[in-house]
Scaffold this motif. Structure first.
Motif, short mmCIF file in Angstrom:
data_model
loop_
_atom_site.label_atom_id
_atom_site.label_comp_id
_atom_site.label_asym_id
_atom_site.label_seq_id
_atom_site.Cartn_x
_atom_site.Cartn_y
_atom_site.Cartn_z
N SER A 34 0.84 -1.21 0.00
CA SER A 34 0.00 0.00 0.00
C SER A 34 0.87 1.26 0.00
N ARG A 51 -10.72 2.85 -5.23
CA ARG A 51 -10.75 1.97 -4.07
C ARG A 51 -12.15 1.95 -3.48
N LEU A 56 -10.76 -3.22 -6.13
CA LEU A 56 -10.00 -2.13 -6.74
C LEU A 56 -10.19 -2.19 -8.24
#
Length: 299
Positions: A34, A51, A56
């Motif tokens: 991330s 997101r 995603l």
């Protein structure tokens, strides 16, 4: 400046569809992936992913960046592998697709000693009976069973593949064994769906002969075709690497109609646009040697 680790994280997330799965594939923690993804977006000044709590998806900028990012990651990996090969070491990632039954019975046992001897190769082996596209699906190579027809591929023959018509002793007792191609059309057939049509091709005296038996079953897996034939559903055309053990065990019997099925091969293929690495050539040689000529499963 963009870092290659961040670009690789973005490509992994885009391919996996989630940060968790990308982290698993990269063998990193979810927080590290991330972080790297966020750094790429900050550097580019653009959001690459939408997101949500469920999934995603790529933004328009993300879709535009992905193609080049994928190429960058692949070329860096290939460059690192090339440098290792210059030092006499086979190393780096390799992704190969292969059929399920052949992979389980013969490919795995042939590859394990090679991978043990070259521990720096990172092989991903996808077993799937569908006809994958070596170029479009991102594989370094595919292993296939059949005729070699795609002219966009560089192909290496790994072994010949003889095929047999066979049925269970029970089916033959109930229906008789066809002694000619004409009689074969009167029987029930078990067909492989990934061939694209319910027919069998033979080498006739005047050229190829196409036979269409009555369809009893179509299925996309060789093991299930053998099982269905052994259960007495009909006649199957199977490669000897599947049919051999079944015939030796008495679950299937070979049927002779006076003509051979068209010749086929076990082969490895890669897109003509791809760089053929030393490790891929080494695997080709390993498999040829392991299978033999004629292949050991013909004995």
């Amino acid at each position: 400046m963009l870092k290659i680790e961040g670009i690789a994280a973005f490509v992994a997330v885009a391919e996996a569809g989630s940060v968790s799965e990308a982290a698993r594939r990269l063998r990193l923690s979810k927080s590290v992936v991330s972080e790297r993804l966020a750094e790429v977006e900050r550097t580019l000044g653009a959001a690459l992913l939408h997101r949500t709590t469920r999934k995603l998806t790529l933004t328009e900028d993300g879709s535009a960046f992905l193609e080049r990012a994928t190429r960058i990651v692949r070329e860096v990996s290939e460059a690192a592998a090339d440098m290792a090969e210059r030092r006499g070491t086979l190393a780096g990632p390799l992704r190969i697709a292969a059929p399920v039954t052949f992979g389980r019975l013969h490919l795995g046992p042939a590859l394990y000693p090679f991978l043990a001897a070259h521990p720096e190769i990172e092989l991903t082996l996808d077993l799937d009976d569908r006809r994958v596209d070596a170029a479009a699906d991102g594989y370094d190579a595919v292993i296939r069973h059949g005729p070699i027809a795609d002219t966009r591929l560089i192909a290496w023959k790994l072994a010949g593949s003889r095929r047999l018509l066979c049925a269970s002793p029970d089916y033959i007792a109930r229906n008789g064994a066809p002694a000619s191609l004409a009689k074969l059309e009167e029987h029930s057939g078990i067909f492989y769906t990934n061939r694209g049509s319910a027919d069998w091709r033979f080498e006739g005296p005047d050229g190829p002969v196409v036979i269409r038996a009555r369809m009893a079953l179509r299925v996309n897996n060789g093991d299930m075709i053998a099982d269905a034939a052994a259960a007495g559903l009909g006649i199957a055309l199977l490669p000897t690497f599947i049919a051999g053990p079944e015939i030796r065990a008495g679950r299937l019997a070979e049927i002779d109609v006076g003509c051979r099925p068209e010749a086929e091969f076990i082969y490895m293929a890669t897109s003509e646009s791809r760089h053929v690495s030393a490790k891929l050539r080494a695997i080709v040689q390993q498999l040829k040697q392991a299978f033999g000529d004629p292949p050991y499963w013909e004995v």
